[in-house]
Design an enzyme around this catalytic site. Sequence first.
Site, PDB file in Angstrom:
ATOM      1  N   LYS A  49     -48.305  41.446  28.947  1.00 55.83           N
ATOM      2  CA  LYS A  49     -47.360  42.494  29.354  1.00 55.83           C
ATOM      3  C   LYS A  49     -45.924  42.014  29.159  1.00 55.83           C
ATOM      4  CE  LYS A  49     -50.682  44.357  32.565  1.00 55.83           C
ATOM      5  NZ  LYS A  49     -51.228  44.372  33.922  1.00 55.83           N
ATOM      6  N   GLN A  92     -50.618  43.427  39.984  1.00 57.69           N
ATOM      7  CA  GLN A  92     -51.697  42.962  39.104  1.00 57.69           C
ATOM      8  C   GLN A  92     -52.996  42.843  39.901  1.00 57.69           C
ATOM      9  OE1 GLN A  92     -51.332  42.421  35.720  1.00 57.69           O
ATOM     10  NE2 GLN A  92     -53.538  42.069  35.694  1.00 57.69           N
ATOM     11  N   ASP A 115     -48.686  51.928  36.535  1.00 53.93           N
ATOM     12  CA  ASP A 115     -50.134  51.794  36.314  1.00 53.93           C
ATOM     13  C   ASP A 115     -50.856  53.097  36.673  1.00 53.93           C
ATOM     14  OD1 ASP A 115     -50.945  49.490  35.111  1.00 53.93           O
ATOM     15  OD2 ASP A 115     -51.197  48.332  36.956  1.00 53.93           O
TER      16      ASP A 115
END
Length: 276
Positions: A49, A92, A115
């Site tokens: 990322k 995460q 996300d």
Amino acid sequence: MNKIMDGRLVRDTRKEELKKEITKLKEKLTLVVISVGEDPASKVYVHEKEKMACDVGYQFINMHFDDIEEDKLIKEIEKLNNDVNINGIIVQLPLPKTLNKNKILNTISPLKDVDGLTDLNFIKLIRKEKGLIPCTPKGILSILDYYKVDLSKKVVIVGRSELVGLPLFHLLLNRNATVTLCHSKTKDLKSYTKDADILIVAVGKKELISRDMVKDGSIIVDVGINRENGKLYGDVENSSLEVASFMTPVPGGVGPMTVISLMENVLEAYLLQKKN
Ligand code: NAP
């Protein structure tokens, strides 16, 4: 005829388009990834990322905690929510079991939830309202669109996770697909997969879908990532390509699409923040 749906090619095309959009902005956008604990796979994903974020021209911040109490982590997220210089926030996954994943994810402002995992963004997705869509399902739609796949067909998804299968079910339904969602309790899985015009597999079991489970001429999207002796395998046997009309490879299919979709979400989040 090349039957591969090439995620790297589509990613690179979309990356160039995104870069053009970003250079038009006056501000530099910032993505924050919060990670807790030591998960080797997570480290790799965070690094991917970071690399892509820097490549497209974002600022990238990794807030890493070896260990943190839930209320402290929530306060950190709230600070990021209130910081106008932060445009995207990711927690995460997986988080250590001591932390309440749903509570933590839902602390993220839905306008910065790149996300697409907050409850509000999920409800928006179901209602076809503008929100932030989870990256893997978004990437799957992008690759199918790139290859001009007609979605108003019989689609079978194997796997019903909140990250992939479930949001994908709604996204495809919204695009007029006739969708069946299979899972570990589905009896006679083959009777469903064999009937699918488009088969999408997101399970995490090496070669769960064998060639004889696939319909002739179908389109296959293999989401699975299974590591064995340093090699990557999908959820679908490679030889299925012989009967399919199109298939995504592992690696080089859905993976690159997930990362570029995240980058696209950062720009979308910024635009949503400006409107609100
Ligand atoms: P997950 O949360 O573990 O969900 C797996 C799903 O598969 C569950 O719904 C489970 O059913 C179902 N399942 C398990 N065994 C099955 C079987 N024998 N037959 C049919 N269904 C079965 O996994 P996930 O997060 O969705 O990820 C799935 C895979 O995709 C993993 O390999 C992951 O690494 C990969 N992935 C790749 C990307 C990418 O960017 N390429 C992104 C995300 C995930 P139940 O609900 O009944 O338990």
